[in-house]
Design a protein around this motif. Sequence first.
Motif, PDB file in Angstrom:
ATOM      1  N   ALA A 276       0.769  -1.130  -0.122  1.00  0.00           N
ATOM      2  CA  ALA A 276       0.055   0.088  -0.007  1.00  0.00           C
ATOM      3  C   ALA A 276       0.914   1.385   0.006  1.00  0.00           C
ATOM      4  O   ALA A 276       0.362   2.430  -0.616  1.00  0.00           O
ATOM      5  CB  ALA A 276      -0.958  -0.007   1.153  1.00  0.00           C
ATOM      6  N   GLY A 277       2.187   1.334   0.759  1.00  0.00           N
ATOM      7  CA  GLY A 277       2.735   2.377   0.678  1.00  0.00           C
ATOM      8  C   GLY A 277       3.497   2.558  -0.820  1.00  0.00           C
ATOM      9  O   GLY A 277       3.537   3.732  -1.170  1.00  0.00           O
ATOM     10  N   PHE A 278       3.662   1.629  -1.478  1.00  0.00           N
ATOM     11  CA  PHE A 278       4.140   1.764  -2.922  1.00  0.00           C
ATOM     12  C   PHE A 278       3.171   2.375  -3.624  1.00  0.00           C
ATOM     13  O   PHE A 278       3.335   3.163  -4.576  1.00  0.00           O
ATOM     14  CB  PHE A 278       4.759   0.439  -3.319  1.00  0.00           C
ATOM     15  CG  PHE A 278       5.274   0.692  -4.865  1.00  0.00           C
ATOM     16  CD1 PHE A 278       6.297   1.218  -5.034  1.00  0.00           C
ATOM     17  CD2 PHE A 278       4.542  -0.072  -5.801  1.00  0.00           C
ATOM     18  CE1 PHE A 278       6.914   1.458  -6.288  1.00  0.00           C
ATOM     19  CE2 PHE A 278       5.211   0.244  -7.285  1.00  0.00           C
ATOM     20  CZ  PHE A 278       6.257   0.642  -7.310  1.00  0.00           C
ATOM     21  N   VAL A 279       2.062   1.704  -3.593  1.00  0.00           N
ATOM     22  CA  VAL A 279       0.756   2.435  -4.342  1.00  0.00           C
ATOM     23  C   VAL A 279       0.585   3.737  -4.011  1.00  0.00           C
ATOM     24  O   VAL A 279       0.353   4.734  -4.905  1.00  0.00           O
ATOM     25  CB  VAL A 279      -0.558   1.327  -4.050  1.00  0.00           C
ATOM     26  CG1 VAL A 279      -1.848   2.030  -4.525  1.00  0.00           C
ATOM     27  CG2 VAL A 279      -0.278   0.127  -4.620  1.00  0.00           C
ATOM     28  N   GLY A 280       0.669   4.053  -2.552  1.00  0.00           N
ATOM     29  CA  GLY A 280       0.531   5.278  -2.269  1.00  0.00           C
ATOM     30  C   GLY A 280       1.364   6.484  -2.947  1.00  0.00           C
ATOM     31  O   GLY A 280       1.390   7.658  -3.083  1.00  0.00           O
ATOM     32  N   ALA A 281       2.823   5.838  -2.889  1.00  0.00           N
ATOM     33  CA  ALA A 281       3.846   6.740  -3.680  1.00  0.00           C
ATOM     34  C   ALA A 281       3.462   7.095  -4.920  1.00  0.00           C
ATOM     35  O   ALA A 281       3.696   8.093  -5.504  1.00  0.00           O
ATOM     36  CB  ALA A 281       5.276   5.897  -3.355  1.00  0.00           C
ATOM     37  N   VAL A 282       3.150   5.858  -5.815  1.00  0.00           N
ATOM     38  CA  VAL A 282       2.571   6.172  -7.187  1.00  0.00           C
ATOM     39  C   VAL A 282       1.626   7.189  -7.204  1.00  0.00           C
ATOM     40  O   VAL A 282       1.595   8.087  -8.170  1.00  0.00           O
ATOM     41  CB  VAL A 282       2.508   5.060  -7.858  1.00  0.00           C
ATOM     42  CG1 VAL A 282       1.942   5.139  -9.381  1.00  0.00           C
ATOM     43  CG2 VAL A 282       3.812   4.075  -7.833  1.00  0.00           C
ATOM     44  N   LEU A 283       0.381   7.021  -6.489  1.00  0.00           N
ATOM     45  CA  LEU A 283      -0.696   7.851  -6.663  1.00  0.00           C
ATOM     46  C   LEU A 283      -0.074   9.049  -6.136  1.00  0.00           C
ATOM     47  O   LEU A 283      -0.589  10.491  -6.599  1.00  0.00           O
ATOM     48  CB  LEU A 283      -1.787   7.424  -5.659  1.00  0.00           C
ATOM     49  CG  LEU A 283      -2.424   6.136  -6.026  1.00  0.00           C
ATOM     50  CD1 LEU A 283      -3.268   5.731  -4.916  1.00  0.00           C
ATOM     51  CD2 LEU A 283      -3.182   6.312  -7.438  1.00  0.00           C
ATOM     52  N   GLY A 284       0.797   9.470  -5.157  1.00  0.00           N
ATOM     53  CA  GLY A 284       1.055  10.499  -4.731  1.00  0.00           C
ATOM     54  C   GLY A 284       1.886  11.539  -5.883  1.00  0.00           C
ATOM     55  O   GLY A 284       1.897  12.506  -5.896  1.00  0.00           O
ATOM     56  N   ALA A 285       2.769  10.684  -6.329  1.00  0.00           N
ATOM     57  CA  ALA A 285       3.449  11.158  -7.465  1.00  0.00           C
ATOM     58  C   ALA A 285       2.597  11.867  -8.730  1.00  0.00           C
ATOM     59  O   ALA A 285       3.093  12.669  -9.425  1.00  0.00           O
ATOM     60  CB  ALA A 285       4.638  10.245  -8.082  1.00  0.00           C
ATOM     61  N   MET A 286       1.527  11.074  -9.085  1.00  0.00           N
ATOM     62  CA  MET A 286       0.848  11.248 -10.091  1.00  0.00           C
ATOM     63  C   MET A 286       0.222  12.526  -9.857  1.00  0.00           C
ATOM     64  O   MET A 286      -0.246  13.419 -10.528  1.00  0.00           O
ATOM     65  CB  MET A 286      -0.130  10.005 -10.410  1.00  0.00           C
ATOM     66  CG  MET A 286       0.190   8.828 -11.148  1.00  0.00           C
ATOM     67  SD  MET A 286      -0.447   7.377 -11.071  1.00  0.00           S
ATOM     68  CE  MET A 286      -1.809   8.135 -12.289  1.00  0.00           C
ATOM     69  N   VAL A 287      -0.571  12.687  -8.402  1.00  0.00           N
ATOM     70  CA  VAL A 287      -1.088  14.014  -8.049  1.00  0.00           C
ATOM     71  C   VAL A 287      -0.190  15.071  -8.178  1.00  0.00           C
ATOM     72  O   VAL A 287      -0.593  16.073  -8.604  1.00  0.00           O
ATOM     73  CB  VAL A 287      -1.495  13.633  -6.545  1.00  0.00           C
ATOM     74  CG1 VAL A 287      -2.059  15.152  -6.029  1.00  0.00           C
ATOM     75  CG2 VAL A 287      -2.812  12.739  -6.451  1.00  0.00           C
ATOM     76  N   LEU A 288       1.013  14.907  -7.831  1.00  0.00           N
ATOM     77  CA  LEU A 288       2.136  15.991  -7.998  1.00  0.00           C
ATOM     78  C   LEU A 288       2.239  16.334  -9.404  1.00  0.00           C
ATOM     79  O   LEU A 288       2.383  17.741  -9.737  1.00  0.00           O
ATOM     80  CB  LEU A 288       3.327  15.589  -7.204  1.00  0.00           C
ATOM     81  CG  LEU A 288       4.408  16.380  -7.233  1.00  0.00           C
ATOM     82  CD1 LEU A 288       4.055  17.663  -6.299  1.00  0.00           C
ATOM     83  CD2 LEU A 288       5.661  16.080  -6.582  1.00  0.00           C
ATOM     84  N   ILE A 289       2.509  15.215 -10.329  1.00  0.00           N
ATOM     85  CA  ILE A 289       2.478  15.529 -11.812  1.00  0.00           C
ATOM     86  C   ILE A 289       1.174  16.373 -12.321  1.00  0.00           C
ATOM     87  O   ILE A 289       1.221  17.350 -13.093  1.00  0.00           O
ATOM     88  CB  ILE A 289       2.668  14.311 -12.367  1.00  0.00           C
ATOM     89  CG1 ILE A 289       4.117  13.843 -12.316  1.00  0.00           C
ATOM     90  CG2 ILE A 289       2.496  14.832 -13.986  1.00  0.00           C
ATOM     91  CD1 ILE A 289       4.299  12.353 -12.720  1.00  0.00           C
TER      92      ILE A 289
END
Length: 79
Positions: free
Chosen positions: A56-69
């Motif tokens: 879930a931390g990895f999924v959260g990291a990808v989602l957070g990066a997508m929000v930042l982009i």
Amino acid sequence: MPIIALLIVGAAAGFIATRIMRLETDLLATVGIGVLGALIGGLVLRILLMITGWMAGFVGAVLGAMVLIWLWRQYGPRR
């Protein structure tokens, strides 16, 4: 050790997020996006991490990066 893990996860998350969002960046920007995304995603999804484990931390990291982009594309400098 946690800093090294953050850089590794951030690099992987940033790479995946930039590919999903079709954004061409250099290595430093990709890692930066991933690390900031990991921090954002980690804060938002901390409860999910406790319930479901490290994935879930990895999924959260990808989602957070997508929000930042997405935020960068919406409010960042125009070319």
